[in-house]
Design an enzyme around this catalytic site. Structure first.
Site, PDB file in Angstrom:
ATOM      1  N   ARG A  68       0.830  -1.211   0.000  1.00  0.00           N
ATOM      2  CA  ARG A  68       0.000   0.000   0.000  1.00  0.00           C
ATOM      3  C   ARG A  68       0.863   1.260   0.000  1.00  0.00           C
ATOM      4  O   ARG A  68       0.529   2.261  -0.646  1.00  0.00           O
ATOM      5  CB  ARG A  68      -0.927  -0.013   1.224  1.00  0.00           C
ATOM      6  CG  ARG A  68      -1.896   1.146   1.232  1.00  0.00           C
ATOM      7  CD  ARG A  68      -3.015   0.928   2.228  1.00  0.00           C
ATOM      8  NE  ARG A  68      -4.045   1.937   2.069  1.00  0.00           N
ATOM      9  CZ  ARG A  68      -4.410   2.775   3.032  1.00  0.00           C
ATOM     10  NH1 ARG A  68      -3.830   2.710   4.217  1.00  0.00           N
ATOM     11  NH2 ARG A  68      -5.351   3.667   2.805  1.00  0.00           N
ATOM     12  N   HIS A  72       0.551   4.417  -2.558  1.00  0.00           N
ATOM     13  CA  HIS A  72       0.350   5.795  -2.102  1.00  0.00           C
ATOM     14  C   HIS A  72       1.538   6.689  -2.413  1.00  0.00           C
ATOM     15  O   HIS A  72       1.401   7.900  -2.504  1.00  0.00           O
ATOM     16  CB  HIS A  72       0.016   5.815  -0.610  1.00  0.00           C
ATOM     17  CG  HIS A  72      -1.387   5.390  -0.320  1.00  0.00           C
ATOM     18  ND1 HIS A  72      -2.206   6.037   0.584  1.00  0.00           N
ATOM     19  CD2 HIS A  72      -2.149   4.382  -0.834  1.00  0.00           C
ATOM     20  CE1 HIS A  72      -3.390   5.449   0.624  1.00  0.00           C
ATOM     21  NE2 HIS A  72      -3.374   4.426  -0.222  1.00  0.00           N
ATOM     22  N   ASN A 100      -4.130   9.017   4.501  1.00  0.00           N
ATOM     23  CA  ASN A 100      -2.844   8.443   4.901  1.00  0.00           C
ATOM     24  C   ASN A 100      -2.680   8.417   6.418  1.00  0.00           C
ATOM     25  O   ASN A 100      -2.153   7.452   6.976  1.00  0.00           O
ATOM     26  CB  ASN A 100      -1.683   9.251   4.304  1.00  0.00           C
ATOM     27  CG  ASN A 100      -1.476   8.970   2.828  1.00  0.00           C
ATOM     28  OD1 ASN A 100      -1.956   7.966   2.309  1.00  0.00           O
ATOM     29  ND2 ASN A 100      -0.767   9.856   2.149  1.00  0.00           N
ATOM     30  N   HIS A 199      -6.142  -5.899  -2.547  1.00  0.00           N
ATOM     31  CA  HIS A 199      -6.992  -6.061  -1.363  1.00  0.00           C
ATOM     32  C   HIS A 199      -7.269  -7.528  -1.046  1.00  0.00           C
ATOM     33  O   HIS A 199      -8.094  -7.833  -0.193  1.00  0.00           O
ATOM     34  CB  HIS A 199      -8.288  -5.258  -1.507  1.00  0.00           C
ATOM     35  CG  HIS A 199      -8.099  -3.779  -1.346  1.00  0.00           C
ATOM     36  ND1 HIS A 199      -9.142  -2.883  -1.276  1.00  0.00           N
ATOM     37  CD2 HIS A 199      -6.979  -3.031  -1.224  1.00  0.00           C
ATOM     38  CE1 HIS A 199      -8.676  -1.648  -1.136  1.00  0.00           C
ATOM     39  NE2 HIS A 199      -7.353  -1.711  -1.106  1.00  0.00           N
TER      40      HIS A 199
HETATM   41  C1  HEM Z   1      -9.200   1.229  -6.016  1.00  0.00           C
HETATM   42  C2  HEM Z   1      -9.144   2.174  -5.105  1.00  0.00           C
HETATM   43  C3  HEM Z   1      -8.650   1.931  -3.704  1.00  0.00           C
HETATM   44  C4  HEM Z   1      -9.220   2.399  -2.581  1.00  0.00           C
HETATM   45  C5  HEM Z   1     -10.463   3.276  -2.474  1.00  0.00           C
HETATM   46  C6  HEM Z   1      -8.450   1.903  -1.465  1.00  0.00           C
HETATM   47  C7  HEM Z   1      -8.694   2.181  -0.151  1.00  0.00           C
HETATM   48  C8  HEM Z   1      -8.132   1.499   0.922  1.00  0.00           C
HETATM   49  C9  HEM Z   1      -8.516   1.667   2.291  1.00  0.00           C
HETATM   50  C10 HEM Z   1      -9.585   2.644   2.789  1.00  0.00           C
HETATM   51  C11 HEM Z   1      -7.780   0.802   3.037  1.00  0.00           C
HETATM   52  C12 HEM Z   1      -7.857   0.607   4.555  1.00  0.00           C
HETATM   53  C13 HEM Z   1      -7.118   1.735   5.254  1.00  0.00           C
HETATM   54  C14 HEM Z   1      -7.337   1.782   6.748  1.00  0.00           C
HETATM   55  O1  HEM Z   1      -8.037   0.944   7.306  1.00  0.00           O
HETATM   56  O2  HEM Z   1      -6.798   2.713   7.364  1.00  0.00           O
HETATM   57  C15 HEM Z   1      -6.916   0.111   2.129  1.00  0.00           C
HETATM   58  C16 HEM Z   1      -6.014  -0.862   2.496  1.00  0.00           C
HETATM   59  C17 HEM Z   1      -5.120  -1.443   1.626  1.00  0.00           C
HETATM   60  N1  HEM Z   1      -4.933  -1.099   0.303  1.00  0.00           N
HETATM   61 FE1  HEM Z   1      -6.181  -0.015  -0.821  1.00  0.00          FE
HETATM   62  N2  HEM Z   1      -7.421   1.156  -1.951  1.00  0.00           N
HETATM   63  C18 HEM Z   1      -7.485   1.155  -3.310  1.00  0.00           C
HETATM   64  C19 HEM Z   1      -6.585   0.562  -4.172  1.00  0.00           C
HETATM   65  C20 HEM Z   1      -5.431  -0.075  -3.760  1.00  0.00           C
HETATM   66  C21 HEM Z   1      -4.334  -0.428  -4.624  1.00  0.00           C
HETATM   67  C22 HEM Z   1      -4.259  -0.096  -6.110  1.00  0.00           C
HETATM   68  C23 HEM Z   1      -3.410  -1.071  -3.845  1.00  0.00           C
HETATM   69  C24 HEM Z   1      -2.070  -1.623  -4.218  1.00  0.00           C
HETATM   70  C25 HEM Z   1      -1.690  -1.932  -5.437  1.00  0.00           C
HETATM   71  C26 HEM Z   1      -3.960  -1.126  -2.522  1.00  0.00           C
HETATM   72  C27 HEM Z   1      -3.381  -1.791  -1.460  1.00  0.00           C
HETATM   73  C28 HEM Z   1      -3.935  -1.871  -0.192  1.00  0.00           C
HETATM   74  C29 HEM Z   1      -3.472  -2.790   0.820  1.00  0.00           C
HETATM   75  C30 HEM Z   1      -2.434  -3.883   0.639  1.00  0.00           C
HETATM   76  C31 HEM Z   1      -4.211  -2.509   1.971  1.00  0.00           C
HETATM   77  C32 HEM Z   1      -4.061  -3.149   3.374  1.00  0.00           C
HETATM   78  C33 HEM Z   1      -2.968  -2.389   4.102  1.00  0.00           C
HETATM   79  C34 HEM Z   1      -2.650  -2.897   5.496  1.00  0.00           C
HETATM   80  O3  HEM Z   1      -3.221  -3.885   5.972  1.00  0.00           O
HETATM   81  O4  HEM Z   1      -1.794  -2.250   6.143  1.00  0.00           O
HETATM   82  N3  HEM Z   1      -5.156  -0.492  -2.483  1.00  0.00           N
HETATM   83  N4  HEM Z   1      -7.139   0.565   0.853  1.00  0.00           N
END
Ligand code: HEM
Ligand SMILES: *[C@@H]1O[C@H](CO)[C@@H](O)[C@H](O)[C@H]1NC(C)=O
Length: 326
Positions: A68, A72, A100, A199
């Site tokens: 992630r 970002h 963030n 995800h």
């Molecule tokens: C398509 C639009 C996307 C949205 C709206 C989105 C939004 C989010 C949100 C809200 C979270 C949880 C954050 C929290 O609980 O504080 C999250 C977690 C995560 N996102 Fe996304 N995301 C998107 C696309 C992506 C992409 C493109 C990637 C990587 C290529 C990605 C990788 C991740 C990962 C791996 C997590 C888990 C992080 C952790 O457990 O520390 N996301 N995302």
């Protein structure tokens, strides 16, 4: 005739001159390459892989967090390590902005990898931006995802881009606004769906999925009820409680995320919009049936993500400490 010759000469001279200027001044010509550190730090890939593996062994979720961090970093003014910069008295960083703050993780792990890389190379030659890109790549592989070569040679920004964090998609957004954000970075809808497959890993906070599990109707009833047990209806109770984005396998990279979407078990509003009667339903179905197509598209899209306007050549700097400019 004389007129024509002199015009043509002038034109030739002008184009040679402008080509020269473009060649000298344009960073666009500088390219990332897999062999960039071949002479200056040949052990960079081994060092990052070992350090990433041990971080994930300590805490399996860290792989998700590093992936992630890469997203970002790259989506906000290019892959320039800007996401790592701490706030200073004069400049707010990117990491403190909405989307963030309280959410991104893995900064200490990046610090640790950077220290190990600088020690292994006996010099400060590898950028923080490259360390994020390599660590994200290694996290995908370590958790069972596709392996791919990652071109390097990025340099680090000399300032963060806090105002550009609005380029990131948000958990409450619908399909069209999210697709527009990816399109503005050069990604197709299919690539957006493939990247969202990240995800398959990691966790999200109750404050971000509360509205979905109490108010939305395109959600499996049993799934919503089970999540409600650990995410009370009234904020701020349980706001930071976590649930897996993919309840089948939060620490195992695979295509189960898409199967969950088809079963209306997407955790975030922004997840379920990918399968909600719209144009991306067919792509979700395809990836849920064909893991190989997903893994291959995901790997290619990660490389493409890593190519988002990097600083190269003599732009930017190679940071000593990833948290501040030199
Ligand atoms: C398509 C639009 C996307 C949205 C709206 C989105 C939004 C989010 C949100 C809200 C979270 C949880 C954050 C929290 O609980 O504080 C999250 C977690 C995560 N996102 Fe996304 N995301 C998107 C696309 C992506 C992409 C493109 C990637 C990587 C290529 C990605 C990788 C991740 C990962 C791996 C997590 C888990 C992080 C952790 O457990 O520390 N996301 N995302
Ligand atoms: C459900 O929606 C209503 C109306 O928009 C809102 O006031 C309420 O806070 C929402 N409930 C939850 C748990 O998010």
């Amino acid at each position: 005739m004389a007129n024509f010759i002199s015009y043509s000469n002038k034109y030739t001279l002008l184009s040679i001159l402008s080509l020269l200027i473009i060649t000298i001044s344009s960073p666009v010509l500088a390219q990332l390459s897999v062999g960039f550190y071949g002479r200056t730090c040949p052990s960079v890939f081994d060092t990052v892989r070992a350090a990433t593996r041990s971080a994930i062994n300590r805490e399996p979720r860290m792989g998700a967090s590093l992936i992630r961090l890469f997203f970002h970093d790259c989506f906000v003014n290019g892959c320039d390590g800007g996401v790592l910069l701490d706030d200073t008295a004069s400049t707010p960083g990117e990491k403190g902005q909405i989307g963030n703050a309280n959410s991104l993780r893995g900064f200490e792990v990046i610090d640790n990898i950077k220290a190990q890389v600088d020690r292994a190379c006996r010099r400060v030659v590898v950028s923080c931006a490259d360390i994020i890109a390599i660590a994200a790549r290694d996290s995908v592989a370590q958790l069972g995802g596709p392996t791919y070569l990652i071109p390097v040679g990025r340099r680090d920004a000399r300032a963060p881009s806090p105002a550009r964090t609005t380029d990131l998609p948000a958990f409450f957004e619908d399909l069209n606004p999210i697709a527009a954000k990816f399109k503005s970075k050069g990604f197709t809808t299919r690539e957006m769906v493939a990247l969202s497959g990240a995800h398959t890993l990691g966790q999200a906070r109750c404050v971000l999925y509360r509205d979905r599990i109490y108010n939305e109707t395109n959600i499996d009833r049993g799934y919503a009820r089970s999540l409600q047990a650990n995410c009370p209806r009234v904020s701020p109770n349980g706001n930071n409680n976590l649930a897996p984005l993919d309840s089948q396998s939060p620490n195992r990279f695979g295509n189960s995320y898409y199967q969950e979407l088809i079963n209306r078990r997407g955790l975030l509003h922004s997840d379920q919009v990918l399968f909600n009667g719209g144009a991306t339903d067919s792509i979700v179905r395809a990836y849920s049936n064909n893991p190989r197509a997903f893994l291959s598209d995901f790997a290619n899209s990660m490389v493409k993500l890593g190519n988002l306007s990097p600083l190269t050549g003599n732009q930017g700097e190679i940071r000593t400490n990833c948290r501040r400019i030199n």
